[in-house]
Write a protein that holds these residues in place. Sequence first.
Motif, PDB file in Angstrom:
ATOM      1  N   ARG A 178     -59.130 -12.230  34.037  1.00 50.87           N
ATOM      2  CA  ARG A 178     -59.626 -11.402  35.144  1.00 50.87           C
ATOM      3  C   ARG A 178     -60.960 -11.923  35.684  1.00 50.87           C
ATOM      4  N   ARG A 179     -61.845 -12.363  34.785  1.00 52.70           N
ATOM      5  CA  ARG A 179     -63.191 -12.747  35.250  1.00 52.70           C
ATOM      6  C   ARG A 179     -63.176 -13.946  36.192  1.00 52.70           C
ATOM      7  N   PHE A 180     -62.146 -14.809  36.070  1.00 48.77           N
ATOM      8  CA  PHE A 180     -62.085 -15.960  36.980  1.00 48.77           C
ATOM      9  C   PHE A 180     -61.632 -15.526  38.365  1.00 48.77           C
ATOM     10  N   LEU A 181     -60.995 -14.376  38.446  1.00 47.20           N
ATOM     11  CA  LEU A 181     -60.535 -13.873  39.743  1.00 47.20           C
ATOM     12  C   LEU A 181     -61.611 -13.040  40.411  1.00 47.20           C
ATOM     13  N   GLN A 182     -62.430 -12.356  39.594  1.00 41.14           N
ATOM     14  CA  GLN A 182     -63.452 -11.509  40.218  1.00 41.14           C
ATOM     15  C   GLN A 182     -64.856 -12.079  40.087  1.00 41.14           C
ATOM     16  N   GLY A 183     -64.986 -13.268  39.491  1.00 37.27           N
ATOM     17  CA  GLY A 183     -66.290 -13.921  39.407  1.00 37.27           C
ATOM     18  C   GLY A 183     -67.268 -13.207  38.491  1.00 37.27           C
ATOM     19  N   SER A 184     -66.789 -12.547  37.437  1.00 37.06           N
ATOM     20  CA  SER A 184     -67.732 -11.934  36.497  1.00 37.06           C
ATOM     21  C   SER A 184     -67.993 -12.884  35.330  1.00 37.06           C
ATOM     22  N   GLN A 185     -68.859 -12.464  34.419  1.00 34.39           N
ATOM     23  CA  GLN A 185     -69.318 -13.335  33.329  1.00 34.39           C
ATOM     24  C   GLN A 185     -68.592 -13.008  32.030  1.00 34.39           C
ATOM     25  N   PRO A 186     -68.575 -13.965  31.092  1.00 36.01           N
ATOM     26  CA  PRO A 186     -68.104 -13.622  29.746  1.00 36.01           C
ATOM     27  C   PRO A 186     -69.260 -13.043  28.928  1.00 36.01           C
ATOM     28  N   SER A 187     -69.006 -12.657  27.689  1.00 32.82           N
ATOM     29  CA  SER A 187     -70.045 -12.098  26.807  1.00 32.82           C
ATOM     30  C   SER A 187     -71.161 -13.118  26.571  1.00 32.82           C
ATOM     31  N   LEU A 188     -72.284 -12.648  26.067  1.00 34.27           N
ATOM     32  CA  LEU A 188     -73.373 -13.566  25.718  1.00 34.27           C
ATOM     33  C   LEU A 188     -72.927 -14.530  24.623  1.00 34.27           C
ATOM     34  N   GLU A 189     -72.101 -14.047  23.682  1.00 35.35           N
ATOM     35  CA  GLU A 189     -71.616 -14.916  22.613  1.00 35.35           C
ATOM     36  C   GLU A 189     -70.818 -16.083  23.201  1.00 35.35           C
ATOM     37  N   ALA A 190     -69.982 -15.786  24.189  1.00 31.25           N
ATOM     38  CA  ALA A 190     -69.184 -16.845  24.817  1.00 31.25           C
ATOM     39  C   ALA A 190     -70.083 -17.799  25.603  1.00 31.25           C
ATOM     40  N   GLN A 191     -71.046 -17.238  26.324  1.00 25.00           N
ATOM     41  CA  GLN A 191     -71.980 -18.087  27.084  1.00 25.00           C
ATOM     42  C   GLN A 191     -72.725 -19.031  26.146  1.00 25.00           C
ATOM     43  N   LEU A 192     -73.094 -18.499  24.991  1.00 25.74           N
ATOM     44  CA  LEU A 192     -73.845 -19.295  24.029  1.00 25.74           C
ATOM     45  C   LEU A 192     -73.007 -20.476  23.515  1.00 25.74           C
ATOM     46  N   CYS A 193     -71.730 -20.254  23.284  1.00 21.90           N
ATOM     47  CA  CYS A 193     -70.882 -21.341  22.767  1.00 21.90           C
ATOM     48  C   CYS A 193     -70.798 -22.506  23.765  1.00 21.90           C
TER      49      CYS A 193
END
Length: 392
Positions: A178-193
């Motif tokens: 969904r986030r790739f369709l609405q341009g939202s972000q993943p969790s901080l944990e995912a961003q960190l990886c």
Amino acid sequence: MQNLALAPHACDAARSRGRRFAEAPAPTRSDFQRDRDRIVHSSAFRRLVYKTQVFVNHEGDLFRTRLTHSLEVAQLGRSIARSLRLDEDLVEAICLAHDLGHTPFGHAGQDALNACMQPHGGFEHNLQSLRVVDRLEERYPAFDGLNLTFETREGILKHCSRANAELLEEREPGGVARRFLQGSQPSLEAQLCNLADAIAYNAHDVDDGVRSGLITMAQLCDAVPLFARYHEATLAEHPQLSMPLAERRLLYESIRRMLSDQVYDVIDATQQRIAQARPCSADEVRAQPGPLVGFSDNMRQQSLQLKQFLFRNLYRHAQVMETMEGARRMVDELFAAYMVEPERMKPRFVQRALSAETLSQRARVVADFIAGMTDRYAAREHERLTGLRLLG
Ligand code: MG
């Protein structure tokens, strides 16, 4: 039970969006710990040991493979997560799984497979990592895949094309695509990886590159201010490291300093961004206009210079390109051979290929089979099918 050691904007296993197939909680482990354990016990994880990071496995015993790369990413990720009070187990799970979908032979293998799959929807390694944990692992009686939590799967799907996101969204409405369709972000944990991945490969590719002799410290000092700074500081403090036999210690100490500074920079810059945005939950992190985990502007710039240097001088080095040309040819020829004779694959893939209703479905089975191969298995299979030995 809610984990009070975590920051309010961290992902808490007690509030996970859950698994696709409901399971009773484990008595002693959180859901994210359980995800991590499932990944470590998967066969795709064990195969990472014989998959190329930059150097093909037979080129030397001491270069990184996808497995040691993934362990280094997990180490960096965990250590930053602890400082930011994010969920370390989730970070570790995502880091250990992030390259499960990688083909043999690194980026050359991925590019070749993607080219073969162009008429059939293409091949993306992040999406393939998700396919591995969602469908391809066969370890449980009641479902395919590892049945990981939403949060781990969200982190594994780091990039995704719009077309593939639409397909995923159809199968799993409101899910990880969904986030790739609405341009939202993943969790901080995912961003960190994502960031731990980049910090890890920039550092270890400098190490492997210099030890392989394809690049030199002198070249790095000339072209990469980030490296030059720590190299100079190390020599000023330890002048004896300028002796020829001390070169390795000089290299390691320079890399160690460079790594530490990048880690401290990420922690500081991320804390500042979090303090400004003040997200009160993981979902408020997801609703932000951009990622919160990242370098300061200055460090981002310098890290990019290093990445560009490695691209030009190591990943595109004539010797690496030559090996990769053989790798590309092997993937091409394996793909063509299995498309004509799918019965030459492993039995479970034969069965799937024979029940495919379209050519594209058959191609997807072939891509799954090839993507799962280790470098040496692919080379042996190629030799078996064509009689040619292209590597080692
Ligand atoms: Mg990686």
